[in-house]
Design a protein around this motif. Structure first.
Motif, PDB file in Angstrom:
ATOM      1  N   PHE A   1       0.836  -1.203   0.000  1.00 12.02           N
ATOM      2  CA  PHE A   1       0.000   0.000   0.000  1.00 12.02           C
ATOM      3  C   PHE A   1       0.877   1.261   0.000  1.00 12.02           C
ATOM      4  CE2 PHE A   1      -4.354  -1.476   1.925  1.00 12.02           C
ATOM      5  CZ  PHE A   1      -4.582  -2.242   0.800  1.00 12.02           C
ATOM      6  N   LEU A   2       1.905   1.276   0.862  1.00  8.23           N
ATOM      7  CA  LEU A   2       2.755   2.477   0.942  1.00  8.23           C
ATOM      8  C   LEU A   2       3.430   2.747  -0.398  1.00  8.23           C
ATOM      9  CD1 LEU A   2       4.535   2.160   4.414  1.00  8.23           C
ATOM     10  CD2 LEU A   2       2.936   3.952   3.702  1.00  8.23           C
ATOM     11  N   ASP A   3       3.955   1.686  -0.990  1.00  7.00           N
ATOM     12  CA  ASP A   3       4.681   1.845  -2.245  1.00  7.00           C
ATOM     13  C   ASP A   3       3.747   2.348  -3.350  1.00  7.00           C
ATOM     14  OD1 ASP A   3       7.296   1.249  -3.643  1.00  7.00           O
ATOM     15  OD2 ASP A   3       5.913   0.072  -4.885  1.00  7.00           O
ATOM     16  N   ALA A   4       2.557   1.743  -3.447  1.00 12.57           N
ATOM     17  CA  ALA A   4       1.607   2.164  -4.489  1.00 12.57           C
ATOM     18  C   ALA A   4       1.167   3.603  -4.253  1.00 12.57           C
ATOM     19  CB  ALA A   4       0.401   1.225  -4.494  1.00 12.57           C
ATOM     20  N   ALA A   5       0.867   3.937  -2.985  1.00 11.52           N
ATOM     21  CA  ALA A   5       0.383   5.296  -2.681  1.00 11.52           C
ATOM     22  C   ALA A   5       1.456   6.333  -3.013  1.00 11.52           C
ATOM     23  CB  ALA A   5      -0.016   5.383  -1.210  1.00 11.52           C
ATOM     24  N   MET A   6       2.717   6.014  -2.699  1.00  4.92           N
ATOM     25  CA  MET A   6       3.800   6.955  -3.000  1.00  4.92           C
ATOM     26  C   MET A   6       3.954   7.180  -4.501  1.00  4.92           C
ATOM     27  SD  MET A   6       6.629   5.585  -0.337  1.00  4.92           S
ATOM     28  CE  MET A   6       7.974   6.121  -1.341  1.00  4.92           C
TER      29      MET A   6
END
Ligand SMILES: NC(=O)c1ccc[n+]([C@@H]2O[C@H](COP(=O)([O-])OP(=O)(O)OC[C@H]3O[C@@H](n4cnc5c(N)ncnc54)[C@H](O)[C@@H]3O)[C@@H](O)[C@H]2O)c1
Length: 338
Positions: free
Chosen positions: A196-201
């Protein structure tokens, strides 16, 4: 720390292992650290400058000679090496069994031959499987639903057996969904927080299986390392498995809101079909943990996500991130119990 301060970490080049090594390196009571890792899912890059302070042995825990040599004089073995993936165990049950169950037996045998250092080992909340009781208590019947869960149940049962039969000091710890710095995204089975963090960034939509109401007991890796460090300092032994989570409940939708708050914009989401066999709620009963480790304090989720985000930002040097930190394709699926 009791003994000579000699610690062996199996799986020390992985996510949890490399965080633990970072703690061991700065502990004045620890004199020598050996790591055994075959780098099948981890990589030495995760150890960073700590690599210079450890005796790193590239190899498998299924190699008795290598293990005997690595265990040599250890006071404590922290056994984290495993193929840590439900879907991968479904794709290749034999390989998971060999690494996780047989591998644990090899570690216990090496410990026995070495005269009985303490063995702290990672089990998993996946052993609860279809067990409907919430929160999960260690004395409720395990109902594993995947080969991975069976391997972890076998591993913790072997620890108990070696304690009973050979008086080996053991501590089987059931990790829940652990997250934090050094947990990589960018591979097909990456865990939910880094994915999630990677996609959101990157401004990509977050893929949510089902409606996102499923909850997980997210545990920061610092909390996991706190307990392991406390266990090895005070030599905390338990014949029975101990949940290593604090009984929190975070839904995927709440997680997305928190990530949005940290980034200053709510990420887009795409909802896809629920995954068959996905457990709706996973939450630990922490009573046994807190009885054995009364000092344990959970790292608040917002603060934990903030330091995880900072780590991901530091790795993001190109459009697909830091290739040196991408382990071979493996591990879990979105929101899975681990
Ligand atoms: N991360 C979680 O949420 C979670 C949850 C429950 C249990 N666990 C357990 O915690 C432990 C650590 O998991 P992680 O998340 O750090 O995973 P990870 O994949 O980052 O670490 C596992 C490490 O073990 C190594 N390894 C695998 N097979 C090996 C073998 N045969 N011999 C030597 N090394 C081997 C890998 O290369 C890797 O470095 C595992 O036992 C896992 O099953 C993790």
């Amino acid at each position: 720390m009791r003994g000579d301060g000699v610690v062996l970490v199996t799986g020390g080049a992985g996510f949890i292992g490399s965080n633990l090594v970072a703690r061991l390196v700065t502990d004045p009571g620890v004199r020598q650290i050996t790591v055994v890792d075959d780098c099948s899912t981890g990589c030495t890059a995760l150890l960073g400058s700590d690599l210079a302070h450890v005796d790193f042995r590239l190899g498998t825990v299924l190699d008795s000679a290598l293990l005997d040599d690595a265990v040599g004089g250890s006071d404590v073995i922290v056994h984290l090496a495993a193929v840590p993936s439900v879907p991968r165990s479904v794709a290749d049950p034999l390989r998971s069994h060999e690494a996780n169950a047989t591998g644990t037996l090899y570690v216990l045998e090496a410990a026995r031959r070495a005269g009985g250092p303490m063995v702290i080992a990672a089990s998993s909340s996946s052993v609860y499987g279809a067990q409907p009781i919430i929160p999960k208590r260690e004395d409720s019947r395990p109902m594993p639903l995947s080969p991975y869960a069976v391997t972890k149940l076998a591993a913790e049962a072997y620890l108990g057996a070696y304690h009973s039969c050979f008086d080996l000091p053991v501590l089987p710890l059931r990790f829940f969904n652990v997250y934090g710095p050094r947990q990589c995204a960018g591979h097909p089975y990456a865990a939910v927080v880094p994915t999630f963090l990677d996609a959101a960034m990157r401004g990509r939509p977050l893929v949510v299986h089902g409606d996102g109401s499923q909850t997980r007991d997210l545990t920061h890796v610092d909390t996991v390392c706190d307990v392991i460090m406390d266990a090895l300092h005070r030599r905390v032994v338990s014949l029975w498995p101990v949940n290593l989570a604090l009984g929190t409940r975070t839904s995927l939708l709440e997680l997305i809101d928190l990530i949005g708050g940290l980034l200053g914009r709510r990420p887009d989401t795409v909802h896809v079909d629920p995954r068959p066999g996905d457990v709706p709620h996973s939450q630990a009963d922490p009573s046994r943990l807190l009885a054995l480790f009364p000092e344990t304090r959970p790292k608040p989720l917002r603060a934990g996500l903030a330091d995880t985000l900072a780590w991901h930002r530091a790795q993001q040097i190109g459009p697909e991130g830091n290739a040196a930190l991408q382990p071979p394709a493996v591990t879990t699926a979105l929101g899975a119990v681990r």
